[in-house]
Design an enzyme around this catalytic site. Structure first.
Site, PDB file in Angstrom:
ATOM      1  N   TRP A   1       0.721  -1.088   0.160  1.00  0.00           N
ATOM      2  CA  TRP A   1       0.042   0.005   0.003  1.00  0.00           C
ATOM      3  C   TRP A   1       0.717   1.201  -0.174  1.00  0.00           C
ATOM      4  O   TRP A   1       0.464   2.196  -0.817  1.00  0.00           O
ATOM      5  CB  TRP A   1      -0.953  -0.013   1.127  1.00  0.00           C
ATOM      6  CG  TRP A   1      -2.077  -1.045   1.061  1.00  0.00           C
ATOM      7  CD1 TRP A   1      -2.301  -1.969   1.561  1.00  0.00           C
ATOM      8  CD2 TRP A   1      -2.940  -1.223  -0.130  1.00  0.00           C
ATOM      9  NE1 TRP A   1      -3.429  -2.811   1.402  1.00  0.00           N
ATOM     10  CE2 TRP A   1      -3.757  -1.960   0.193  1.00  0.00           C
ATOM     11  CE3 TRP A   1      -3.328  -0.398  -1.204  1.00  0.00           C
ATOM     12  CZ2 TRP A   1      -4.853  -2.709  -0.712  1.00  0.00           C
ATOM     13  CZ3 TRP A   1      -4.249  -0.631  -2.194  1.00  0.00           C
ATOM     14  CH2 TRP A   1      -5.109  -1.688  -1.928  1.00  0.00           C
TER      15      TRP A   1
ATOM     16  N   ASP B   1      -1.371   6.644   5.994  1.00  0.00           N
ATOM     17  CA  ASP B   1      -2.714   5.803   5.696  1.00  0.00           C
ATOM     18  C   ASP B   1      -2.652   4.672   6.950  1.00  0.00           C
ATOM     19  O   ASP B   1      -2.235   3.737   7.075  1.00  0.00           O
ATOM     20  CB  ASP B   1      -2.177   5.072   4.421  1.00  0.00           C
ATOM     21  CG  ASP B   1      -3.070   3.965   4.104  1.00  0.00           C
ATOM     22  OD1 ASP B   1      -4.036   3.755   4.861  1.00  0.00           O
ATOM     23  OD2 ASP B   1      -2.933   3.168   2.958  1.00  0.00           O
TER      24      ASP B   1
ATOM     25  N   LYS C   1     -12.494  -1.402   6.508  1.00  0.00           N
ATOM     26  CA  LYS C   1     -11.704  -2.238   7.485  1.00  0.00           C
ATOM     27  C   LYS C   1     -12.261  -2.559   8.760  1.00  0.00           C
ATOM     28  O   LYS C   1     -12.868  -3.429   9.262  1.00  0.00           O
ATOM     29  CB  LYS C   1     -10.442  -2.177   7.461  1.00  0.00           C
ATOM     30  CG  LYS C   1      -9.403  -2.441   6.189  1.00  0.00           C
ATOM     31  CD  LYS C   1      -9.899  -2.301   4.960  1.00  0.00           C
ATOM     32  CE  LYS C   1      -9.290  -2.645   3.506  1.00  0.00           C
ATOM     33  NZ  LYS C   1      -8.059  -1.887   3.159  1.00  0.00           N
TER      34      LYS C   1
END
Ligand SMILES: *Cc1c(COP(=O)(O)O)cnc(C)c1O
Length: 360
Positions: free
Chosen positions: A102, A170, A194
């Site tokens: 990511w 993030d 999530k």
């Protein structure tokens, strides 16, 4: 009927009380005669949903007045573009700490806009020691990913950066799972699917003095300042996503807040790691134990031909969605806020009995 335990990395499990609330309010939201999806986004009822969500995020994370809370559509990856478009300002370079899939994706996207300096390039098993980070003082910001969802590595503490350089994180896969000192950050963003709701929405917490740096070419809907100035209503927002995030925030508060979420996450993940460590002949864990994620436990079967058997037998035992990310294979168990402790206990026990049954 008992629902299976769902270890999906995202979209992922929601708490049953949240699902029940959605069901109960679906056709008639609080006597208004329509669902949340059918409400005008400028109505008092939706205004109350939006403000309650912001207030709960501020309480749970103790967000200081110096920071704005924004709700941006487009899911997680939209932020890969919005961060450089908004934070580069007059600068030309940004620093990225690449620890896995990511953060690498974010750095690649930033290269469209900025000179990207890569301060560390990991392979998904380790995080940098402080002295390994090469952080220029003149970067517009330093970007890192707090929890790499694909590999299962998590920063125990945010990296230390030069004081004048804003730190950007993030937190998509560990948002709202532990307390965070928001004042250390220029910007925190998280996709909600999530730990905090459903896909299509990101929460962005940004220092107010970093708003308004975007150049005039930045599209209106990609400018954080537009969200701040319109009270998060620059257009019709993703109303259902905002509603579900609101229910999640309410549920987290009712359960006792972020200290409770953190304690549970440690309890769940420790049970699973202990089971794996107890069966080293069957399972391989590659992540440095100091940086093991509380959210995503990744491992491999030493005999790769048993990977599919593991996933299938787990499913038969009511433990679903355990296959690893398509790019890395192996097994991944995601243990987000909604996962009951009993779910992790059942997985740990399955890991041990599977190893006994398939021992050579
Ligand atoms: C899931 C995830 C993303 C991407 O989210 P999308 O909504 O699919 O774009 C980005 N970063 C991290 C850490 C994630 O876990």
């Amino acid at each position: 009927m008992k629902r299976p335990y769902n270890f999906s990395a995202g979209p992922s499990m929601l708490p049953e009380p949240v699902l029940e609330r959605i069901r109960a309010e679906l056709t008639d939201y609080r006597g208004l005669g329509c669902s949340v999806m059918e409400l005008n986004h400028r109505s008092d009822a939706f205004d109350a949903i939006l403000h309650a969500l912001e207030a709960r995020i501020r309480r749970l994370l103790k967000v200081p007045e110096s920071h704005a809370v924004l709700f941006c559509p487009g899911g997680g990856r939209m932020q890969f573009s919005m961060v450089p478009m908004n934070l580069l300002g007059a600068g030309v370079s940004a620093t990225y700490v690449v620890t896995g899939t990511w953060s690498k994706g974010a750095a690649n996207e930033a290269m469209r806009f900025a000179r990207v300096h890569v301060a560390y390039h990991g392979n998904g098993t380790k995080l940098p020691e402080e002295e390994m980070l090469d952080l220029p003082e003149d970067a517009s910001y330093v970007y890192y990913c707090d929890n790499e969802t694909v590999h299962g590595i998590e920063f125990p503490e945010p990296p230390r950066v030069p004081s004048r350089v804003p730190l950007v994180s993030d937190m998509s896969s560990n948002f709202m799972s532990r307390p965070v000192d928001v004042s250390r950050f220029g910007l925190i963003w998280a996709g909600t699917q999530k730990n905090f709701g459903i896909a299509g929405l990101s929460v962005v917490i940004v220092r107010k003095d970093l708003l308004g740096l975007a150049s005039p070419e930045v599209p209106t809907m990609l400018n954080y300042d537009v969200y701040a100035r319109t009270g998060n209503l620059p257009n019709t927002p993703p109303v259902f996503q905002i509603y579900v995030a609101g229910l999640m925030a309410e549920w987290i508060e009712a359960e006792g807040g972020l200290d409770v979420m953190n304690a549970r996450s440690i309890e769940r993940s420790s049970m699973v790691y202990e089971a794996l460590d107890a069966c080293p002949a069957m399972y391989l864990t590659k992540v440095d134990p100091k940086t093991r994620s509380r959210m995503n436990v990744t491992f491999r079967l030493r005999d790769e031909s048993l990977t599919d058997v593991f996933v299938r037998e787990a499913e038969e035992a009511g433990l679903i969605n355990l296959a690893g990310h398509r790019t890395v294979g192996g097994i991944r168990a995601s243990l987000y806020n909604a996962m009951p402790i009993e779910g992790a206990a059942e997985l740990a026990s399955f890991i041990r009995t599977f190893a006994l049954r398939h021992a050579v």
